[in-house]
Design an enzyme around this catalytic site. Sequence first.
Site: not given
Ligand code: GLN
Length: 487
Positions: A79, A154, A178
């Site tokens: 990532k 994400s 994410s």
């Molecule tokens: N979808 C969640 C957010 O927007 C979690 C994101 C993540 O785990 N980095 O914060």
Amino acid sequence: MADLHLQSLTDLANGLNAGDFSAVELADILLGRIEASGETLNAFITVTAEQARSAAKAADAARAAGSAGPLCGLPIVHKDIFCTRDVLTTCGSRMLENFVSPYDATVVDRLNAAGAVVLGKTNMDEFAMGSSNETSYFGDVKNPWNLECTPGGSSGGSAAAVAARLAPAATGTDTGGSIRQPASLTGTVGLKPTYGRVSRYGMIAFASSLDQAGVITRTAADAALLLGAMAGFDERDSTCIDHPVPDYTASLDQSLKGLRVGIVRQHFDEGLDEGTGKQVREALAVLEAQGAILTEVDLPHIDYSVPTYYVVAPAECSSNLSRFDGVRFGHRVDDAEDLFDLYCRSRGEGFGEEVKRRIMTGTYVLSAGYYDAYYLKAQQVRQLIADDFRKAFADVDVIAGPTAPTPAFKLGDKTDDPITMYLNDIYTIGANLAGLPGISTPCGFVDGLPVGLHLVGPHWGEETILRCAHQYQMQTDWHAACPEDFR
Ligand code: GLN
């Protein structure tokens, strides 16, 4: 050799050891697939073909010399939140569009030391804020199961790459879901370890008390293999805990007989898509048939997890992202009138809309007069949620339920409605607030789109959730399904 892209890391390791193919041949096949699907999926921000070929060559030489590490020659993608020496690290943001890190993140470093071959850096929501990969400055990622749908986020690029068989494994990060939510939406396996299990050094910070590095793979056994190489104490991360790293692969074969599996009533309430609920219930029945004992557990404060997260995470992000000011780091306007103008416009241009929304919310909840009402209150509720889990784990070994409330949704469907977008993580956020390990494993399809079974363990319970996911995979073949256009 035609179907090497379909093989798991474990199978590839066996093939490499048996001399059936070389690391260079393997890397070439996957680099070819990455190139061919580049525009269709947009899963990568950077492809490191040249470095990959030389790392693969070195891996072949090490194997020939009898000094192969545990991951020698195995391909992986990172990532783009993990710093990689001499390679672009953007975090999905215009702010870091040109940032080349002078050092490797500990995760990258350890996987390299074990012999892994890095093929590239994957697309992601900007600074890991999002659930659909649509906040990326580098464009949407498409879901290999349906190109009109999001792969989740994400870690959307990592999930899409693994699902489309461009790489057998990827790293990801999980602050609220994410790793697990995109794994659910792409039919892959996503493991978020216990907070403090894996070093966060060199992983660009979003919300430091929640962020944790993990992996996206196609099997639980592969996740176990990688976790063993990544986990362990790192003196460069003060929140990384000095706790022994077991051989995660060793216990995978133990049966589920007598395993106590807790079910949370709220996780099956309204809000859960009907088809998804049905698949998850069937998965629970499979665990039961293997000897697991299902019981209901109560997490009385779990309904507050999303609102709590959306106070704590923005607060921490507003602090973490203050370093990107166009002076020390990040995008800088070149015609600033004065220092104030430089800060305002550099940050104004460098950050996207969702990141700005979080910074503003976070700054607000931390400001004098509101701190007690919001931030302090959220931390207190967080403690209650953690206590609920602690009590539940006195009676059960694992808590099981759906990973995400729905299968993949259409690109653009939720972008105008942040709250609906935030609810994607309704079942995953609790584990982050409490610092617990969680895994998502594919458990079926709804209208041709994959859905995931979520297993949460107590602190340091990675062995249990990995074993549970592995045993489930021994009885089912959802994890082996491959999207038609990527076979
Ligand atoms: N979808 C969640 C957010 O927007 C979690 C994101 C993540 O785990 N980095 O914060």
